[in-house]
Each structure stands twice: as structure tokens, then as C-alpha cells.
Design a protein around this motif. Structure first.
Motif, PDB file in Angstrom:
ATOM      1  N   VAL A 191       0.853  -1.193   0.000  1.00  0.00           N
ATOM      2  CA  VAL A 191       0.000   0.000   0.000  1.00  0.00           C
ATOM      3  C   VAL A 191       0.889   1.243   0.000  1.00  0.00           C
ATOM      4  N   TRP A 192       0.502   2.213  -0.828  1.00  0.00           N
ATOM      5  CA  TRP A 192       1.143   3.526  -0.841  1.00  0.00           C
ATOM      6  C   TRP A 192       0.060   4.555  -0.605  1.00  0.00           C
ATOM      7  N   LEU A 193       0.389   5.608   0.139  1.00  0.00           N
ATOM      8  CA  LEU A 193      -0.575   6.676   0.420  1.00  0.00           C
ATOM      9  C   LEU A 193      -0.054   8.003  -0.129  1.00  0.00           C
ATOM     10  N   ARG A 203      -1.068  13.914  11.134  1.00  0.00           N
ATOM     11  CA  ARG A 203      -1.174  12.895  12.179  1.00  0.00           C
ATOM     12  C   ARG A 203      -2.132  11.758  11.814  1.00  0.00           C
ATOM     13  N   GLY A 204      -3.314  12.101  11.311  1.00  0.00           N
ATOM     14  CA  GLY A 204      -4.295  11.070  10.965  1.00  0.00           C
ATOM     15  C   GLY A 204      -3.801  10.144   9.863  1.00  0.00           C
ATOM     16  N   VAL A 205      -3.087  10.684   8.886  1.00  0.00           N
ATOM     17  CA  VAL A 205      -2.555   9.872   7.789  1.00  0.00           C
ATOM     18  C   VAL A 205      -1.388   9.022   8.306  1.00  0.00           C
ATOM     19  N   ALA A 206      -0.569   9.574   9.186  1.00  0.00           N
ATOM     20  CA  ALA A 206       0.532   8.810   9.781  1.00  0.00           C
ATOM     21  C   ALA A 206      -0.029   7.601  10.542  1.00  0.00           C
ATOM     22  N   MET A 232      -0.987   5.037   8.010  1.00  0.00           N
ATOM     23  CA  MET A 232       0.228   4.384   7.494  1.00  0.00           C
ATOM     24  C   MET A 232       0.641   3.241   8.413  1.00  0.00           C
ATOM     25  N   ASP A 233       0.659   3.511   9.716  1.00  0.00           N
ATOM     26  CA  ASP A 233       1.042   2.486  10.686  1.00  0.00           C
ATOM     27  C   ASP A 233       0.054   1.324  10.669  1.00  0.00           C
ATOM     28  N   ARG A 234      -1.236   1.642  10.691  1.00  0.00           N
ATOM     29  CA  ARG A 234      -2.274   0.600  10.724  1.00  0.00           C
ATOM     30  C   ARG A 234      -2.229  -0.291   9.495  1.00  0.00           C
TER      31      ARG A 234
END
Length: 167
Positions: free
Chosen positions: A83-85, A104-107, A110-112
Motif C-alpha cells: 500500500v502507498w498513500l 497525524r491522521g494519515v501517519a 500508514m502504521d495501521r
């Protein structure tokens, strides 16, 4: 061997992020991949894809609701594929001048999702962008289309190269 099936999904409010997603899809197709580009809210299942690129527009420091919902709804399956965001948002050249870390929400997403990478592209705010605030900013000279097609293509070709390399 058949080419990898890649989903490029996006959350957008006024279409600028959709334009980025279409450019990513076009570049991945040039590299021989089988690509589907869809609005994030239209993604029913990701299991038929070998990889996913998910993008969202940034509004007031938050990722678009469609992109966030897509990430959350499909988190379990996304965890089992590359997956790439990407985010789109700054209506200036800052995204090209230096790497902009994910909000923060996108980070957290990314972790999840175990995303391989995130990139921020410039956004677009023109006289065609609907909304009072958008029109006011354009009148004040703060608008423009800051999406860089070459930077978008380069990133998409980077994804193709990663998919071609066994992990």
C-alpha cells in the motif's frame, strides 16, 4: 505471467485529488500494470488487487473523509498487500521544495496499514473550485494549480519499480 492488478483510490472534495489519482493510474498503466482508478467511497473490496494506492485531499489538516473511510473499512485486507498513500493539499510550491510529512491522521493510517510510503503533492485552488472560501482565496491571489505532473509520474513509476522487485 499477468501484470499486477493495482487499485488507485482517492478521496476528493473538488476534483484536484481525482486528477492526481488519474495521473498515477495512467503512469502505472504505461509501466504495464492493470489499473483501476476509483473514488474511495466506491471501493467495495480490495481482495482482487495485488497492490493499492490510496490518496486523499487535505482540508484543515485532515485527510478527506472518503480516503479515511476507505482505509478503515478495508484495513484488514490492505494489511496483506503493498500500500502507498498520498495527500494533496498545499496550494503553494511547498510540496516540491521539501518533503511534507503526513498529517497525524494519515501517519496513523500508514502504521495501521503497514503502508510502504506516503507523499504529499501540491493541490489546486482555482476560479472553478466551488465554495465561498475558495473563491475568496483565489480573489486574494492565493490560488493556483500546484499539482506537478512530472513529480506525480515519477512517484508512480517508482511504485511500478517496487512492484517489479520481489520482496
Amino acid at each position: 505471467m499477468s501484470s499486477a492488478r493495482v487499485l488507485v483510490a482517492y478521496g476528493t472534495k473538488h476534483g484536484a485529488t481525482a486528477g492526481i489519482a488519474e495521473q498515477v493510474g495512467e503512469s502505472l498503466r504505461e509501466d504495464g500494470l492493470d489499473v483501476t482508478v476509483l473514488p474511495a467511497d466506491d471501493v467495495g473490496d480490495v481482495r482482487g488487487y495485488d497492490a493499492v494506492v490510496l490518496g486523499g485531499a487535505l482540508y484543515a489538516g485532515r485527510w478527506s473523509p472518503g480516503a479515511k473511510r476507505c482505509a478503515e473499512r478495508h484495513a484488514q485486507q490492505l494489511n496483506h498487500r503493498p500500500v502507498w498513500l498520498f495527500s494533496s493539499g498545499p496550494v503553494d510550491r511547498s510540496a516540491e521544495q521539501h518533503g511534507i510529512p503526513p498529517v497525524r491522521g494519515v501517519a496513523r493510517q500508514m502504521d495501521r496499514l503497514g503502508a510502504r510510503e506516503h507523499i504529499t503533492f501540491g493541490g489546486s485552488l482555482t476560479e472553478r473550485t466551488p465554495g465561498f472560501l475558495a473563491r475568496a482565496l483565489v480573489r486574494e491571489g492565493k490560488g493556483g494549480d500546484f499539482r506537478n505532473p512530472e513529480r506525480i509520474k515519477t512517484w508512480a513509476h517508482h511504485i511500478s519499480a517496487e512492484l517489479a522487485t520481489p520482496h
